[in-house]
Design an enzyme around this catalytic site. Structure first.
Site, PDB file in Angstrom:
ATOM      1  N   ILE A   1      37.484   0.016   1.000  1.00 37.99           N
ATOM      2  CA  ILE A   1      37.651   1.140   1.909  1.00 37.99           C
ATOM      3  C   ILE A   1      37.895   2.388   1.456  1.00 37.99           C
ATOM      4  CG2 ILE A   1      39.499   1.997   3.690  1.00 37.99           C
ATOM      5  CD1 ILE A   1      40.460  -0.891   3.956  1.00 37.99           C
ATOM      6  N   ALA A   2      38.395   2.727   0.372  1.00 43.16           N
ATOM      7  CA  ALA A   2      38.669   4.202  -0.305  1.00 43.16           C
ATOM      8  C   ALA A   2      38.507   3.812  -1.920  1.00 43.16           C
ATOM      9  CB  ALA A   2      39.832   4.743   0.233  1.00 43.16           C
ATOM     10  N   SER A   3      38.486   4.921  -2.437  1.00 46.59           N
ATOM     11  CA  SER A   3      38.519   5.013  -3.801  1.00 46.59           C
ATOM     12  C   SER A   3      39.061   6.177  -4.270  1.00 46.59           C
ATOM     13  CB  SER A   3      37.134   4.737  -4.629  1.00 46.59           C
ATOM     14  OG  SER A   3      37.244   4.678  -6.102  1.00 46.59           O
TER      15      SER A   3
ATOM     16  N   VAL B   1      41.059   1.074  -2.497  1.00 42.82           N
ATOM     17  CA  VAL B   1      41.836   0.407  -1.302  1.00 42.82           C
ATOM     18  C   VAL B   1      40.864  -0.496  -1.017  1.00 42.82           C
ATOM     19  CG1 VAL B   1      43.003   0.806   0.685  1.00 42.82           C
ATOM     20  CG2 VAL B   1      43.323   2.387  -1.097  1.00 42.82           C
TER      21      VAL B   1
ATOM     22  N   THR C   1      43.083   7.009  -9.360  1.00 40.89           N
ATOM     23  CA  THR C   1      43.771   5.686  -9.956  1.00 40.89           C
ATOM     24  C   THR C   1      43.792   4.383  -9.060  1.00 40.89           C
ATOM     25  OG1 THR C   1      46.013   6.556  -9.172  1.00 40.89           O
ATOM     26  CG2 THR C   1      45.325   7.146 -11.243  1.00 40.89           C
TER      27      THR C   1
ATOM     28  N   LYS D   1      45.519  -2.726  -1.921  1.00 44.23           N
ATOM     29  CA  LYS D   1      45.705  -1.599  -2.735  1.00 44.23           C
ATOM     30  C   LYS D   1      45.709  -2.081  -4.179  1.00 44.23           C
ATOM     31  CE  LYS D   1      47.805   2.147   0.113  1.00 44.23           C
ATOM     32  NZ  LYS D   1      49.047   2.955   0.015  1.00 44.23           N
TER      33      LYS D   1
ATOM     34  N   ASP E   1      58.152  11.735   2.598  1.00 42.96           N
ATOM     35  CA  ASP E   1      57.101  12.463   2.866  1.00 42.96           C
ATOM     36  C   ASP E   1      56.455  11.979   4.237  1.00 42.96           C
ATOM     37  OD1 ASP E   1      54.399  13.547   1.935  1.00 42.96           O
ATOM     38  OD2 ASP E   1      53.604  11.794   1.255  1.00 42.96           O
TER      39      ASP E   1
END
Length: 686
Positions: free
Chosen positions: A426-428, A434, A431, A449, A541
């Site tokens: 999905i994402a990179s 995903v 560090t 993750k 957050d």
């Protein structure tokens, strides 16, 4: 540098030896008698002891025997000095445990040759031990990798004598094998030292009933324990003692569960359970190696079958399983439950087995003293625990590293991890990788993750990543992201969590939100915060990107990576923010966070107030051309007024965005009470 201790009461010989060895580059210490030599050996831990035999008080024979009974000095090289014609002393010295002797008088070359040969021999032994440990660790790593990938865990056992093995005897015996159910799932949530501590505590407790019932040739293999019960004392005695030991193991494991829950109360460990399997038949006892590296090992089909019956016990949910061969030998008085036949993996034959529930009281005599010494068991447990901890953490590291680099090419088998199958990336990030994954049991989509700590992160990212799970796993509430699994090695970690196909709140916010929907979202987030804060956790957050949308329109609070426990136990190694460090997203920071002060639940309520204003108006309440200006406005600027048609919400907004934490709502429940006022509900309903 090799260290040598010279123990000699003759000053001339002692001084000559010390001077000669120092010239050859050895580090030398001296002692004038056996008692002083033993004290020096315990303090210095020398590589070599050169000792005379005839000394006042503690002589050379007694010194060697004392060295050999001290675990820290048991493998120290000992060279004894004897008279030329004293063959009886030579034999006695070797029997006491000396490695070699040197007859007086001797030359420099004779001394150096004898010393060099002993050190070379010691090096070979140490290399042999080191190679055996490395091979065992590699076998365990492969077994744990198989387990992580969803395949059955199978710690290799010996079916045939290895090269160089010396068969000592063939016996009819009952073999007991036990292991920890779901050990990798437990080990993933602890660091290497904690894994070793867990195993040491477990094996020290569970070895007791095995030894008491006369278990012999105890071996520790990863999270597994093996013992052999022979029929010394009469036919069937070994089988009955094995059944008694198995049932006592189950009780000891139950008691150990209390220690585990107390020691790791906040780790979210899975339920602790063990399985014990028993099989009877022929066993060959072999001797592997020689000298300090000597090891006695039972091998054969009976051993392998007992170990592999564990697979059947796990599938059936039985704690103690025994083959009919064991029950036939054990005789009457064994209480059984379910019965079935299983095909043992690797054996290509069916085996009749039964669940063992109890044993007639007084049916088995205790057999203290028949097994190995408690000290031998303790040393074996410590070595095995350390090897296993390295192996299981190394296996997880290898698995996560492979997953992180997987390219998802056409036709490639997707990586699997603990019942999850990766679907796509999905994402990179720098560090973190995903992935979209699928839980194989029910095809539930999840987000997986994987994080790798690097030198630049100084461990902070990994610690916060681990903390995210440690905190969330304690919360089973509707409006907090669900966590399905988590684990970490020394420099990698993973977390399997709820997948939100609709994404986060930012997309809905950009499209514009009805006031009734905004109030509903704020209410759901406040409900989550009420539970979170009650658990002593502050999110720190809160922002639209960390509020996720479910398919039914409900929301869930996510990304606790920078969350902090109010009553945090720093011994858990969780990330802790230093005083003065600003953590969070600047647009949503509370004034106290902006100045690097202490955070409280009121800090999250301020951030929720910023989100509330943004959802209602489409604009953030505080902006700035620079970070310093933005932070200054959080600290001093009054909350901007809402549009007239939203005036009923202005008092709530003012309290949420109050500069002083004490002027905000006392807790999330107070906010919920305010949002639930009937007049407010009537204003914005329909």
């Amino acid at each position: 540098m090799t260290t040598v201790l010279v123990v000699e009461d003759d000053a001339a010989i002692r001084n000559n030896l010390a001077r000669l060895l120092k010239l050859e580059g050895y580090a030398v210490s001296v002692a004038v008698n056996g008692s002083e030599g033993l004290a020096a050996a315990r303090s210095l831990r020398p590589d070599v002891v050169i000792s005379d035999i005839n000394m006042p008080g503690l002589d050379g024979f007694a010194l060697v025997e004392a060295l050999r009974t001290d675990p820290a000095l048991a493998t120290t090289v000992v060279l004894m000095l004897t008279a030329l014609d004293d063959r009886a002393s030579m034999r006695r010295g070797m029997k006491s445990g000396a490695d070699d002797y040197l007859a007086k008088p001797f030359t420099r070359d004779e001394l150096l040759e004898a010393l060099g040969a002993l050190l070379k021999k010691r090096g070979r032994i140490e290399d042999s031990i080191r190679s055996a440990v490395q091979a065992r660790e590699e076998d365990l790593r492969h077994a744990f990798l198989a387990s992580l990938g969803g395949r059955p865990q199978d710690v290799p056992l010996l079916a045939q004598p290895p090269a160089g093995a010396q068969p000592q005897q063939d016996v009819e015996a009952t073999v007991l094998f036990s292991d920890i159910r779901g050990f990798t799932s437990i080990a993933e949530k602890l660091d290497s030292n904690e894994v070793a501590q867990l195993l040491t505590q477990y094996f020290e407790r569970t070895s007791v009933p095995v030894l008491r019932q006369g278990g012999q040739h105890l071996k520790f293999m990863g999270d597994g324990l093996m013992a052999v019960f022979t029929d010394e004392g009469g036919a069937g005695v070994g089988a009955r003692r094995a059944v008694a030991a198995a049932l006592a193991l189950a009780v000891a494991a139950h008691d150990f569960r209390g220690w585990l829950q107390q020691r790791f109360a906040d780790r979210g460990l899975p339920e602790f359970a063990i399985g014990v399997s028993l099989h009877a038949g022929g066993v060959t006892v072999c001797q592997l190696g020689t000298g300090p590296a000597k090891e006695t090992t039972p091998i054969g089909d009976t051993v392998n079958t007992a170990a592999r019956l564990q697979g059947a016990s796990k599938e059936l949910g039985w704690t103690v399983v025994a083959s009919d061969a064991v029950l036939a030998r054990a005789g009457s008085g064994v209480e059984t439950g379910g019965r079935t036949s299983v095909e043992v993996r690797g054996r290509h034959a069916w085996l009749d087995i039964a669940e063992v529930l109890g044993l007639e009281a007084g049916g088995v005599p205790e057999a203290d003293g028949l097994a190995v010494s408690a000290e031998d068991v303790r040393q074996a447990v410590e070595v095995n625990s350390e090897i296993t901890a390295r192996a299981v953490k190394g296996a997880l590291r290898n698995k996560l590293s492979t997953m992180k680099d997987h390219q998802f090419g056409p036709g490639e088998e997707p990586p699997r991890l603990k019942g999850f199958r990766l679907v796509r990336k999905i994402a990179s990030g720098h560090t973190t990788e995903v992935f979209l994954a699928e839980r194989e049991a029910d095809r539930l989509p999840v987000v997986l993750k994987v994080l790798q700590a690097s030198a630049t992160t100084e461990g902070a990212s990994l610690a916060r990543f681990i903390q995210e799970y440690a905190l969330l796993s304690r919360l089973q509430v509707p409006h907090v992201t669900r966590i399905y699994d988590q684990g970490f090695s020394d420099d990698h970690a993973y977390i399997a969590m709820e997948y939100f196909e609709r994404g986060d709140l930012r997309g809905e916010l950009r499209a514009g939100m009805m006031t009734e929907r905004v109030v509903d979202v704020v209410r759901q987030v406040a409900e989550a915060l009420q539970v979170v804060h009650a658990q002593g956790i502050i999110h720190r957050d809160l922002k639209p990107e960390n509020v996720m949308l479910r398919r039914d329109g409900t929301v869930a609070l996510a990304d606790f990576g920078v969350a902090k426990a109010l009553h945090q136990d720093t011994s858990l190694g969780l990330a802790e923010t230093r005083h003065g460090e600003v953590v969070g997203t600047p647009y949503y920071l509370s004034p106290e966070q902006a100045r690097g002060g202490a955070v409280t639940p009121a800090s999250d309520l301020y951030s929720l107030g910023v989100m509330f204003h943004e959802m209602l108006t489409g604009q953030r309440p505080f902006t700035g051309e620079t970070l310093d200006l933005l932070l200054a406005r959080h600290l001093t600027a009054p909350p901007p007024p809402l549009p007239p048609d939203l005036g009923a919400l202005q008092p709530i907004m003012d309290r949420l965005l109050a500069k002083a934490p004490g002027d905000r709502y006392r807790d999330a429940q107070a906010l919920l009470d305010d949002l639930g006022r009937p007049e407010l509900l009537r204003t914005f309903s329909g």
